[in-house]
Design a protein around this motif. Structure first.
Motif, PDB file in Angstrom:
ATOM      1  N   GLU A 179       0.818  -1.222   0.000  1.00  0.00           N
ATOM      2  CA  GLU A 179       0.000   0.000   0.000  1.00  0.00           C
ATOM      3  C   GLU A 179       0.850   1.270   0.000  1.00  0.00           C
ATOM      4  O   GLU A 179       0.413   2.297  -0.458  1.00  0.00           O
ATOM      5  CB  GLU A 179      -0.928   0.009   1.226  1.00  0.00           C
ATOM      6  CG  GLU A 179      -1.991  -1.062   1.187  1.00  0.00           C
ATOM      7  CD  GLU A 179      -3.079  -0.779   0.155  1.00  0.00           C
ATOM      8  OE1 GLU A 179      -3.403   0.404  -0.052  1.00  0.00           O
ATOM      9  OE2 GLU A 179      -3.563  -1.739  -0.437  1.00  0.00           O
ATOM     10  N   GLY A 180       2.061   1.214   0.515  1.00  0.00           N
ATOM     11  CA  GLY A 180       2.885   2.401   0.656  1.00  0.00           C
ATOM     12  C   GLY A 180       3.516   2.872  -0.642  1.00  0.00           C
ATOM     13  O   GLY A 180       3.128   2.459  -1.736  1.00  0.00           O
ATOM     14  N   SER A 181       4.516   3.731  -0.483  1.00  0.00           N
ATOM     15  CA  SER A 181       5.172   4.321  -1.649  1.00  0.00           C
ATOM     16  C   SER A 181       6.376   3.507  -2.110  1.00  0.00           C
ATOM     17  O   SER A 181       7.136   3.963  -2.943  1.00  0.00           O
ATOM     18  CB  SER A 181       5.597   5.751  -1.343  1.00  0.00           C
ATOM     19  OG  SER A 181       6.524   5.750  -0.272  1.00  0.00           O
ATOM     20  N   ASP A 182       6.557   2.307  -1.554  1.00  0.00           N
ATOM     21  CA  ASP A 182       7.710   1.488  -1.904  1.00  0.00           C
ATOM     22  C   ASP A 182       7.288   0.257  -2.709  1.00  0.00           C
ATOM     23  O   ASP A 182       7.696  -0.861  -2.409  1.00  0.00           O
ATOM     24  CB  ASP A 182       8.460   1.039  -0.647  1.00  0.00           C
ATOM     25  CG  ASP A 182       9.126   2.191   0.062  1.00  0.00           C
ATOM     26  OD1 ASP A 182       9.434   3.186  -0.596  1.00  0.00           O
ATOM     27  OD2 ASP A 182       9.347   2.076   1.284  1.00  0.00           O
ATOM     28  N   CYS A 183       6.490   0.435  -3.742  1.00  0.00           N
ATOM     29  CA  CYS A 183       6.023  -0.718  -4.500  1.00  0.00           C
ATOM     30  C   CYS A 183       7.017  -1.132  -5.596  1.00  0.00           C
ATOM     31  O   CYS A 183       6.734  -2.051  -6.351  1.00  0.00           O
ATOM     32  CB  CYS A 183       4.632  -0.469  -5.085  1.00  0.00           C
ATOM     33  SG  CYS A 183       4.555   0.783  -6.379  1.00  0.00           S
TER      34      CYS A 183
END
Length: 155
Positions: free
Chosen positions: A147-151
Motif C-alpha cells: 500500500e505504501g510508496s515502496d512498491c
C-alpha cells in the motif's frame, strides 16, 4: 658566433617556447549517447490470484524527466497475444532505455469488491525507483502490491 652548439640551441628554444605556451590536452571521445540497456520489470509472486484483479501503471523516464515509455500492465500482457490468467502474473516486461540514470515510476492497485482503479500513467504515480542502467546491461525490478510508496524494488 653562437656559443651554443646547434642542438643545444634548438632544445633551449623549444624549452623557452613551451614555458609560455598553454597546455595542450588530448581530446577524449565522449561515450556514445545511443547506447542502451534494459529494465526488466516483473510482479511480486503473490502465490495465487487476485479475485477482483489488479492493474499496474508504469512510466520510464530519464533522470531529467523525459518520458521514455508508459504502459499499463494489462496492455503489455494483452499485446503478447492470447494471454492466460497466469500470463498476467508471470510475464516480464523488458523495456529498452538509454544507458545511464533512469527513473521508474509505478502504481499497483488491487481490486477489492469492484475492479482495481486504473493508474493514470501520465499523472502522479506513487512509487519511484532511481536506477543506473549499464550499456548493454539489464536491471531487474519487482513491482509489489504494498500500500505504501515502496512498491518498486531492485532485485
Amino acid at each position: 658566433m653562437n656559443p651554443y652548439p646547434p642542438l643545444l640551441a634548438l632544445l633551449a628554444g623549444a624549452t623557452l617556447a613551451s614555458c609560455g605556451a598553454e597546455a595542450v590536452s588530448t581530446p577524449t571521445t565522449p561515450p556514445p549517447t545511443d547506447q542502451t540497456g534494459t529494465v526488466a520489470v516483473q510482479l511480486q509472486d503473490v502465490e495465487g490470484f487476485f479475485i477482483e484483479g489488479f492493474e499496474v501503471g508504469l512510466r520510464f523516464e530519464t533522470a531529467d524527466g523525459e518520458v521514455i515509455a508508459t504502459t499499463l500492465w494489462s496492455d503489455f500482457v494483452n499485446s503478447q497475444g492470447e494471454p492466460s490468467l497466469e500470463d498476467y502474473y508471470d510475464n516480464v516486461l523488458e523495456q529498452s532505455v538509454p544507458a545511464g540514470d533512469i527513473v521508474v515510476l509505478a502504481e499497483a492497485n488491487v481490486g477489492i469488491g469492484p475492479g482495481p482503479e486504473i493508474p493514470d500513467i501520465d499523472g502522479d504515480l506513487r512509487c519511484r525507483l532511481n536506477l543506473q542502467v549499464p550499456a548493454n546491461g539489464r536491471v531487474d525490478v519487482e513491482v509489489t502490491f504494498d500500500e505504501g510508496s515502496d512498491c518498486l524494488q531492485l532485485l
